[in-house]
Design an enzyme around this catalytic site. Structure first.
Site, PDB file in Angstrom:
ATOM      1  N   LYS A 228       0.920  -1.150  -0.057  1.00  0.00           N
ATOM      2  CA  LYS A 228       0.138  -0.136   0.111  1.00  0.00           C
ATOM      3  C   LYS A 228       0.933   1.209   0.190  1.00  0.00           C
ATOM      4  O   LYS A 228       1.389   1.690   1.067  1.00  0.00           O
ATOM      5  CB  LYS A 228      -0.641   0.047   1.175  1.00  0.00           C
ATOM      6  N   GLU A 303       8.871   1.195  11.106  1.00  0.00           N
ATOM      7  CA  GLU A 303       9.886   2.364  11.096  1.00  0.00           C
ATOM      8  C   GLU A 303       9.387   3.651  11.100  1.00  0.00           C
ATOM      9  O   GLU A 303       8.673   4.098  10.091  1.00  0.00           O
ATOM     10  CB  GLU A 303      10.337   2.108   9.519  1.00  0.00           C
ATOM     11  N   CYS A 337      13.243  10.387   7.459  1.00  0.00           N
ATOM     12  CA  CYS A 337      13.311  10.224   8.904  1.00  0.00           C
ATOM     13  C   CYS A 337      14.665  10.345   9.781  1.00  0.00           C
ATOM     14  O   CYS A 337      14.656  10.443  10.920  1.00  0.00           O
ATOM     15  CB  CYS A 337      12.541   8.743   8.753  1.00  0.00           C
ATOM     16  N   GLU A 434       9.920  16.273  14.311  1.00  0.00           N
ATOM     17  CA  GLU A 434      10.469  16.470  13.138  1.00  0.00           C
ATOM     18  C   GLU A 434       9.924  17.762  12.461  1.00  0.00           C
ATOM     19  O   GLU A 434       8.783  17.691  12.053  1.00  0.00           O
ATOM     20  CB  GLU A 434       9.955  15.231  12.127  1.00  0.00           C
TER      21      GLU A 434
HETATM   22  P1  NAP Z   1       2.089   8.724   7.155  1.00  0.00           P
HETATM   23  O1  NAP Z   1       1.045   9.613   7.118  1.00  0.00           O
HETATM   24  O2  NAP Z   1       2.157   7.708   8.266  1.00  0.00           O
HETATM   25  O3  NAP Z   1       1.746   7.683   5.990  1.00  0.00           O
HETATM   26  C1  NAP Z   1       2.440   6.304   5.652  1.00  0.00           C
HETATM   27  C2  NAP Z   1       1.667   5.313   5.007  1.00  0.00           C
HETATM   28  O4  NAP Z   1       0.752   5.096   6.059  1.00  0.00           O
HETATM   29  C3  NAP Z   1       0.811   6.000   3.775  1.00  0.00           C
HETATM   30  O5  NAP Z   1       0.864   5.033   2.672  1.00  0.00           O
HETATM   31  C4  NAP Z   1      -0.129   6.439   4.212  1.00  0.00           C
HETATM   32  O6  NAP Z   1      -1.326   6.209   3.180  1.00  0.00           O
HETATM   33  C5  NAP Z   1      -0.615   5.303   5.269  1.00  0.00           C
HETATM   34  N1  NAP Z   1      -1.560   5.555   6.209  1.00  0.00           N
HETATM   35  C6  NAP Z   1      -2.013   6.544   6.693  1.00  0.00           C
HETATM   36  N2  NAP Z   1      -3.247   6.407   7.704  1.00  0.00           N
HETATM   37  C7  NAP Z   1      -3.211   5.156   7.810  1.00  0.00           C
HETATM   38  C8  NAP Z   1      -4.009   4.214   8.397  1.00  0.00           C
HETATM   39  N3  NAP Z   1      -4.887   4.774   9.124  1.00  0.00           N
HETATM   40  N4  NAP Z   1      -4.211   2.896   7.977  1.00  0.00           N
HETATM   41  C9  NAP Z   1      -3.150   2.353   7.357  1.00  0.00           C
HETATM   42  N5  NAP Z   1      -2.295   3.252   6.563  1.00  0.00           N
HETATM   43  C10 NAP Z   1      -2.349   4.558   6.642  1.00  0.00           C
HETATM   44  O7  NAP Z   1       3.475   9.276   6.734  1.00  0.00           O
HETATM   45  P2  NAP Z   1       4.098  10.081   5.901  1.00  0.00           P
HETATM   46  O8  NAP Z   1       3.795  11.292   5.988  1.00  0.00           O
HETATM   47  O9  NAP Z   1       3.738   9.395   4.443  1.00  0.00           O
HETATM   48  O10 NAP Z   1       5.741   9.703   5.765  1.00  0.00           O
HETATM   49  C11 NAP Z   1       6.348  10.521   6.702  1.00  0.00           C
HETATM   50  C12 NAP Z   1       6.722   9.776   7.955  1.00  0.00           C
HETATM   51  O11 NAP Z   1       7.373   8.564   7.737  1.00  0.00           O
HETATM   52  C13 NAP Z   1       7.747  10.572   8.839  1.00  0.00           C
HETATM   53  O12 NAP Z   1       7.415  10.640  10.046  1.00  0.00           O
HETATM   54  C14 NAP Z   1       8.969   9.896   8.608  1.00  0.00           C
HETATM   55  O13 NAP Z   1      10.149   9.959   9.791  1.00  0.00           O
HETATM   56  C15 NAP Z   1       8.611   8.516   8.610  1.00  0.00           C
HETATM   57  N6  NAP Z   1       9.737   7.678   7.845  1.00  0.00           N
HETATM   58  C16 NAP Z   1      10.236   6.700   8.734  1.00  0.00           C
HETATM   59  C17 NAP Z   1      11.040   5.910   8.339  1.00  0.00           C
HETATM   60  C18 NAP Z   1      12.045   4.890   8.951  1.00  0.00           C
HETATM   61  O14 NAP Z   1      12.594   4.272   8.377  1.00  0.00           O
HETATM   62  N7  NAP Z   1      11.969   4.937  10.110  1.00  0.00           N
HETATM   63  C19 NAP Z   1      11.620   6.065   6.803  1.00  0.00           C
HETATM   64  C20 NAP Z   1      10.741   7.130   5.872  1.00  0.00           C
HETATM   65  C21 NAP Z   1       9.724   7.894   6.527  1.00  0.00           C
HETATM   66  P3  NAP Z   1      -1.636   7.658   2.359  1.00  0.00           P
HETATM   67  O15 NAP Z   1      -0.163   8.489   1.957  1.00  0.00           O
HETATM   68  O16 NAP Z   1      -2.023   7.130   1.260  1.00  0.00           O
HETATM   69  O17 NAP Z   1      -2.511   8.504   3.291  1.00  0.00           O
END
Ligand code: NAP
Length: 534
Positions: A228, A303, A337, A434
């Site tokens: 997804k 992650e 991240c 962040e």
């Molecule tokens: P996000 O809003 O949590 O979204 C991540 C994924 O989860 C997307 O595919 C999103 O879908 C999906 N999602 C959102 N709500 C959901 C739910 N209720 N159930 C299932 N899936 C759901 O994060 P983001 O803004 O895309 O990414 C940035 C974050 O990722 C930052 O906090 C960053 O630090 C973190 N990150 C961590 C790592 C690591 O390795 N630790 C690496 C990269 C990024 P949609 O986008 O389609 O809404």
């Protein structure tokens, strides 16, 4: 409220379609821009046409080896964050399509897991070769939908593909154990077996690499996957899936669904056939998934977000520290991240570092990721820009000073000036969460103990960086830092051969390296009894 939680509240396909309203006001901003942006948009149109004819620009989801639309025909628009233009539309799916993807994945698991490790390895190797052969088109797709500069995007393709190559090799090394038995007539063995169907939910900041580091180990040991991707960057995921099919990975082993994130997530969580959830994204959504996984007691890897400290000691080589901090902070316009979120500098070197660092940041060229020499692309969307603005505003209202930047870029839209702030304090919002943008906050410390205390004063525990020429200090501080990754005199440390992952609220489990495959395996103890007879 974090960006992620504000973005996820109450989303639906209908709401997502309403994003068209967001894009409607973009042409006027666009028209107000100089001819360069029209030029870029023409180039983007040519590029879109070229990618379409190469077969890599897919705009349907992949379920059971078939490219399909949402059952109710709903779509989501995918935008180019640099121009706001719509690249294409992809299906906006929900629980029905996800349940079908789960069924196809479950069926495929039976045969894929029965193949020999050597066979799975060969398919993964072929997939790697195809990803590398299409490095340029995949890089272009990443820049188109995510915005990062093309050279950085091509770097992501290599980095992402390397996980597939690495795990094609690891597929052949999933060894079990024989345990010396305490009883003479018994033989005790440990088998390692694939966990089963995996739901892989990934973010927009690395549209390829966050997928391959999950799917590589999963497929290597015999699992099948439902991916997804983020609604903002589904196109790279679809292109990678197309290449997986071309590599002979069987229908159903890799599925891609997209659309209503919470409906898809809930369907994955509810299904007893899904045995593992692997997630990269915000801490808020990660916590939700962790709670949801308890209903069917699934294995889970997370992650999540970071709040990386970058500690520069008085005894650091200043050129090494500036270069390292620059890479750690400004890669992907600060949207990773592991980006340095707090640059904590010892008082004896503070002024000199602030000056040299600001000069280096000033040289970063901002623009469309396709333009020559650009080092800083746009932010992913306007919500991200507003978040950066509010964090800077909060810091300035509490006494921080702007050394460089500090406002929207003259290019408009989602571009923000590379920014350096001095006199930042630990209690400011920018030190607590962040910022996920091109803003480097400089904090000051006196002693090593104070630096460690400041660095650990957060719920996050993903990456940390230290710059020092004292080898004893580098050990001492690394051991004291509550983080999963530590870079010493280096700002870019991720590689497929080393374990990547966080502690505290930055997550659970590790990706990459020989440890990464364990997340997709179950241990089975086998006891052979009565072994002394003839
Ligand atoms: P996000 O809003 O949590 O979204 C991540 C994924 O989860 C997307 O595919 C999103 O879908 C999906 N999602 C959102 N709500 C959901 C739910 N209720 N159930 C299932 N899936 C759901 O994060 P983001 O803004 O895309 O990414 C940035 C974050 O990722 C930052 O906090 C960053 O630090 C973190 N990150 C961590 C790592 C690591 O390795 N630790 C690496 C990269 C990024 P949609 O986008 O389609 O809404």
């Amino acid at each position: 409220m974090t960006l992620a939680s504000s973005r996820t509240a109450g989303r639906s396909c209908r709401l997502l379609r309403a994003r068209g309203a967001f894009s409607h006001h973009l042409p006027s901003m666009h028209a107000a821009s100089p001819p360069l942006s029209r030029q870029i948009s023409m180039d983007a149109q040519n590029l879109t046409a070229r990618l379409k004819s190469s077969g890599l620009l897919r705009s349907q989801a992949l379920i059971g080896g078939k490219w399909i639309d949402a059952y109710d025909g709903k779509t989501i628009k995918v935008h180019n964050p640099a121009t706001g233009e719509v690249i294409t539309e992809v299906p906006c799916m929900g629980s029905k399509e996800t349940n079908d993807a789960i069924s196809s994945s479950y069926d495929a698991f039976y045969s894929w897991s029965k193949r020999t490790a050597a066979e799975r390895s060969r398919h993964l190797r072929k997939w790697y070769d195809l990803l590398i052969a299409h490095r340029e088109e995949l890089g272009q797709l990443i820049t188109l939908e995510q915005g990062k500069p093309l050279t950085e995007a091509m770097g992501e393709v290599t980095y992402g593909a390397n996980f597939i190559e690495f795990f094609s090799e690891e597929a052949k090394r999933v060894y079990g154990d024989i345990i010396p038995s305490p009883l003479a007539d018994r033989r005790l063995l440990v088998l390692k077996q694939p966990v089963g169907v995996v739901g892989a939910i990934t973010p927009w900041n690395f549209p390829l690499a966050m997928i391959t580091r999950k799917v590589g180990p999963a497929l290597a040991c015999g699992c099948t996957v439902i991916i997804k991707p983020s609604e903002f960057t589904p196109l790279t995921a679809l292109a990678a899936a197309e290449l997986a099919l071309q590599a002979g990975i069987p229908p159903g082993a890799v599925n891609v669904v997209m659309g209503n994130a919470s409906d898809i997530g809930d369907a994955l969580l509810a299904s007893p056939q899904v045995r593992k959830i692997t997630f990269t994204g915000s801490t808020a959504v990660g916590k939700k998934l962790m709670a949801g996984a308890s209903a069917t007691v699934k294995k889970i890897s997370l992650e999540l977000g970071g709040n990386a400290p970058c500690i520069v000691f008085d005894d650091a080589d200043i050129d090494v520290a500036v270069k390292g901090a620059l890479g750690a902070k400004f890669r992907n316009s600060g949207q990773t991240c592991v980006c340095a979120n707090r640059i904590i500098v010892q008082e004896g070197i503070y002024e000199k570092f602030a000056d040299a660092f600001s000069k280096a940041v000033q040289n970063l060229k901002v623009g469309d990721g396709f333009s020559e020499g650009v080092a800083q692309g746009p932010l992913i969307n306007e919500a991200a820009l507003h978040k950066v603005e509010s964090f800077v505003q909060d810091a300035l209202s509490k006494g921080a000073k702007v050394l460089l930047g500090g406002k929207r870029h003259s290019l408009g839209r989602t571009f923000y000036e590379p920014t350096v702030l001095s006199d930042v304090k630990s209690e400011m919002l920018i030190s607590r969460e962040e910022v996920f943008g091109p803003v480097a906050p400089l904090l000051r410390f006196k002693t090593e103990e104070e630096a460690i205390r400041m660095a650990n004063d957060t719920n996050a525990g993903l990456a940390a960086y230290i710059f020092t020429n004292n080898v004893q200090r580098s050990w001492r501080v690394t051991e004291a830092l509550e983080y999963g990754l530590v870079g010493v005199n280096e700002g870019l440390i991720s590689t497929e051969v080393a374990p990547f992952g966080g502690i505290k609220q930055s997550g659970l489990g590790r990706e990459g390296s020989k440890y990464g495959i364990d997340e997709y395996l179950e241990l089975k103890y086998m006891c052979l009894g009565n072994m002394t007879g003839n």
